[in-house]
Design a protein around this motif. Sequence first.
Motif, mmCIF file in Angstrom:
data_model
loop_
_atom_site.group_PDB
_atom_site.id
_atom_site.type_symbol
_atom_site.label_atom_id
_atom_site.label_comp_id
_atom_site.label_asym_id
_atom_site.label_seq_id
_atom_site.Cartn_x
_atom_site.Cartn_y
_atom_site.Cartn_z
ATOM 1 N N MET A 113 -14.757 3.454 -2.776
ATOM 2 C CA MET A 113 -13.547 3.687 -3.531
ATOM 3 C C MET A 113 -12.366 3.125 -2.743
ATOM 4 O O MET A 113 -12.204 3.398 -1.567
ATOM 5 C CB MET A 113 -13.382 5.197 -3.748
ATOM 6 C CG MET A 113 -12.139 5.568 -4.474
ATOM 7 S SD MET A 113 -11.880 7.357 -4.727
ATOM 8 C CE MET A 113 -13.355 7.839 -5.551
ATOM 9 N N ASP A 114 -11.545 2.342 -3.416
ATOM 10 C CA ASP A 114 -10.412 1.736 -2.727
ATOM 11 C C ASP A 114 -9.225 2.703 -2.631
ATOM 12 O O ASP A 114 -9.201 3.756 -3.257
ATOM 13 C CB ASP A 114 -9.995 0.438 -3.413
ATOM 14 C CG ASP A 114 -9.527 0.647 -4.853
ATOM 15 O OD1 ASP A 114 -9.143 1.775 -5.197
ATOM 16 O OD2 ASP A 114 -9.547 -0.331 -5.616
ATOM 17 N N THR A 115 -8.249 2.322 -1.836
ATOM 18 C CA THR A 115 -7.086 3.174 -1.591
ATOM 19 C C THR A 115 -6.308 3.442 -2.872
ATOM 20 O O THR A 115 -5.844 4.553 -3.111
ATOM 21 C CB THR A 115 -6.165 2.520 -0.541
ATOM 22 O OG1 THR A 115 -6.922 2.256 0.630
ATOM 23 C CG2 THR A 115 -5.000 3.413 -0.194
ATOM 24 N N TYR A 116 -6.193 2.440 -3.731
ATOM 25 C CA TYR A 116 -5.462 2.612 -4.990
ATOM 26 C C TYR A 116 -6.117 3.688 -5.851
ATOM 27 O O TYR A 116 -5.454 4.572 -6.372
ATOM 28 C CB TYR A 116 -5.396 1.288 -5.755
ATOM 29 C CG TYR A 116 -4.690 1.415 -7.087
ATOM 30 C CD1 TYR A 116 -3.297 1.434 -7.152
ATOM 31 C CD2 TYR A 116 -5.406 1.555 -8.265
ATOM 32 C CE1 TYR A 116 -2.633 1.577 -8.356
ATOM 33 C CE2 TYR A 116 -4.758 1.705 -9.483
ATOM 34 C CZ TYR A 116 -3.373 1.712 -9.522
ATOM 35 O OH TYR A 116 -2.738 1.870 -10.720
ATOM 36 N N GLN A 124 -8.011 6.124 -4.846
ATOM 37 C CA GLN A 124 -7.879 7.423 -4.190
ATOM 38 C C GLN A 124 -6.547 8.083 -4.501
ATOM 39 O O GLN A 124 -6.443 9.303 -4.489
ATOM 40 C CB GLN A 124 -8.030 7.273 -2.677
ATOM 41 C CG GLN A 124 -9.416 6.919 -2.230
ATOM 42 C CD GLN A 124 -9.484 6.664 -0.731
ATOM 43 O OE1 GLN A 124 -8.498 6.746 -0.025
ATOM 44 N NE2 GLN A 124 -10.669 6.333 -0.263
ATOM 45 N N THR A 125 -5.513 7.300 -4.774
ATOM 46 C CA THR A 125 -4.206 7.878 -5.084
ATOM 47 C C THR A 125 -4.050 8.212 -6.555
ATOM 48 O O THR A 125 -3.053 8.794 -6.954
ATOM 49 C CB THR A 125 -3.069 6.914 -4.674
ATOM 50 O OG1 THR A 125 -3.171 5.718 -5.444
ATOM 51 C CG2 THR A 125 -3.122 6.617 -3.191
ATOM 52 N N ARG A 126 -5.028 7.846 -7.374
ATOM 53 C CA ARG A 126 -4.917 8.035 -8.819
ATOM 54 C C ARG A 126 -5.790 9.148 -9.383
ATOM 55 O O ARG A 126 -5.590 9.583 -10.495
ATOM 56 C CB ARG A 126 -5.244 6.728 -9.561
ATOM 57 C CG ARG A 126 -4.316 5.599 -9.228
ATOM 58 C CD ARG A 126 -2.928 5.888 -9.789
ATOM 59 N NE ARG A 126 -2.029 4.796 -9.550
ATOM 60 C CZ ARG A 126 -0.891 4.905 -8.884
ATOM 61 N NH1 ARG A 126 -0.522 6.049 -8.385
ATOM 62 N NH2 ARG A 126 -0.112 3.873 -8.718
ATOM 63 N N LYS A 127 -6.812 9.574 -8.631
ATOM 64 C CA LYS A 127 -7.665 10.630 -9.159
ATOM 65 C C LYS A 127 -8.268 11.440 -8.018
ATOM 66 O O LYS A 127 -8.365 10.981 -6.890
ATOM 67 C CB LYS A 127 -8.758 10.071 -10.059
ATOM 68 C CG LYS A 127 -9.750 9.154 -9.375
ATOM 69 C CD LYS A 127 -10.787 8.662 -10.377
ATOM 70 C CE LYS A 127 -11.835 7.814 -9.688
ATOM 71 N NZ LYS A 127 -12.865 7.376 -10.608
ATOM 72 N N SER A 128 -8.688 12.630 -8.355
ATOM 73 C CA SER A 128 -9.305 13.526 -7.378
ATOM 74 C C SER A 128 -10.713 13.031 -7.047
ATOM 75 O O SER A 128 -11.385 12.431 -7.885
ATOM 76 C CB SER A 128 -9.374 14.936 -7.976
ATOM 77 O OG SER A 128 -10.096 15.791 -7.155
ATOM 78 N N PHE A 129 -11.140 13.281 -5.821
ATOM 79 C CA PHE A 129 -12.491 12.897 -5.417
ATOM 80 C C PHE A 129 -13.007 13.876 -4.392
ATOM 81 O O PHE A 129 -12.248 14.633 -3.799
ATOM 82 C CB PHE A 129 -12.522 11.459 -4.868
ATOM 83 C CG PHE A 129 -11.620 11.249 -3.683
ATOM 84 C CD1 PHE A 129 -12.102 11.403 -2.392
ATOM 85 C CD2 PHE A 129 -10.294 10.899 -3.862
ATOM 86 C CE1 PHE A 129 -11.281 11.219 -1.303
ATOM 87 C CE2 PHE A 129 -9.459 10.714 -2.772
ATOM 88 C CZ PHE A 129 -9.954 10.870 -1.492
#
Length: 92
Positions: free
Chosen positions: A1-4, A6-11
């Motif tokens: 998973m890329d950084t972008y 990671q900032t858009r959805k929970s994981f």
Amino acid sequence: MDTYTQTRKSFRARKKPIQIQAIRFYDNIDIVERYFPDIKIFSDVYKNKTIYSIWTLEGRMILTNWDYVIRGVNWEYYPCKPDIFEKTYEIL
């Protein structure tokens, strides 16, 4: 998973299996300093009670009896409450 992403959805993530060094604190400043010679434990008196604290990456934090003093992977120190320690760490 890329950084972008990671900032858009929970994981979900798992903490990496690293080893730390810890000692339990109970007014045993001399023993803590023996195992961690570069730590600085402060003691202040407030309402006739001694309050202990240590410097962490987040600033000065209170250290109470039965807390664990932990030295992390970057040789930083921080206190940890017993219930959190038991949920997070396994003694080797």
